[in-house]
Design a protein around this motif. Sequence first.
Motif, PDB file in Angstrom:
ATOM      1  N   UNK A   1       0.780  -1.280  -0.155  1.00 46.66           N
ATOM      2  CA  UNK A   1       0.164  -0.031  -0.133  1.00 46.66           C
ATOM      3  C   UNK A   1       0.752   1.460  -0.153  1.00 46.66           C
ATOM      4  N   UNK A   2       2.091   1.310  -0.285  1.00 42.60           N
ATOM      5  CA  UNK A   2       2.992   2.365  -0.396  1.00 42.60           C
ATOM      6  C   UNK A   2       2.463   3.360  -1.372  1.00 42.60           C
TER       7      UNK A   2
ATOM      8  N   UNK B   1       8.584  -3.428  -2.726  1.00 44.82           N
ATOM      9  CA  UNK B   1       8.952  -4.599  -2.041  1.00 44.82           C
ATOM     10  C   UNK B   1       9.674  -5.589  -2.973  1.00 44.82           C
ATOM     11  N   UNK B   2       9.407  -5.617  -4.168  1.00 45.53           N
ATOM     12  CA  UNK B   2       9.969  -6.518  -4.982  1.00 45.53           C
ATOM     13  C   UNK B   2      11.576  -7.022  -4.750  1.00 45.53           C
TER      14      UNK B   2
ATOM     15  N   UNK C   1      11.160  -3.009   5.898  1.00 50.52           N
ATOM     16  CA  UNK C   1      11.227  -4.416   6.340  1.00 50.52           C
ATOM     17  C   UNK C   1       9.795  -4.973   6.392  1.00 50.52           C
ATOM     18  N   UNK C   2       9.100  -4.320   7.564  1.00 54.86           N
ATOM     19  CA  UNK C   2       7.763  -4.447   7.902  1.00 54.86           C
ATOM     20  C   UNK C   2       6.818  -4.627   6.652  1.00 54.86           C
ATOM     21  N   UNK C   3       6.884  -3.493   5.873  1.00 57.04           N
ATOM     22  CA  UNK C   3       6.263  -3.431   4.563  1.00 57.04           C
ATOM     23  C   UNK C   3       6.418  -4.593   3.688  1.00 57.04           C
ATOM     24  N   UNK C   4       7.689  -4.915   3.514  1.00 52.67           N
ATOM     25  CA  UNK C   4       8.192  -6.011   2.810  1.00 52.67           C
ATOM     26  C   UNK C   4       7.617  -7.346   3.199  1.00 52.67           C
TER      27      UNK C   4
END
Length: 125
Positions: A14-15, A23-24, A39-42
């Motif tokens: 959701x960035x 994140x890829x 890291x949390x997002x990924x």
Amino acid sequence: MPRPYPPFKPCPCGSGRSYSACCQPFHTGEKAAPTPEALMRSRYSAYALADAEYVRRTWHPDTVPAELDLNDGVKYTGLRIHRAEGDEVDFTASMKSPDGQPHRMRERSQFVQLDGRWLYWRESE
Ligand SMILES: [Zn+2]
């Protein structure tokens, strides 16, 4: 196996950026997440794409569960970061169980660096 996801589509975290610009590169191992928030997002995106290998790889060896099954039919519908400061990230993850029931999980997570890489450690007290 992680679900394939088109690189040009909006990142599951959701960035607002495309998956390939967000994140890829962390999931493929091309880059390491530079901050606890990244890291949390990924890790959230990895849950969304059923990439259990990535979730385990970014979990501290002392706290990583022996088994992790992400093919449980849960749909990840959104992530909100409330605060990211120091080694902590306060967030709410939204999901839907297989029967369509919406759920929210709020957690303050603690991260720790090991060999120069951020890892998820545990939920804060
Ligand atoms: Zn992302």
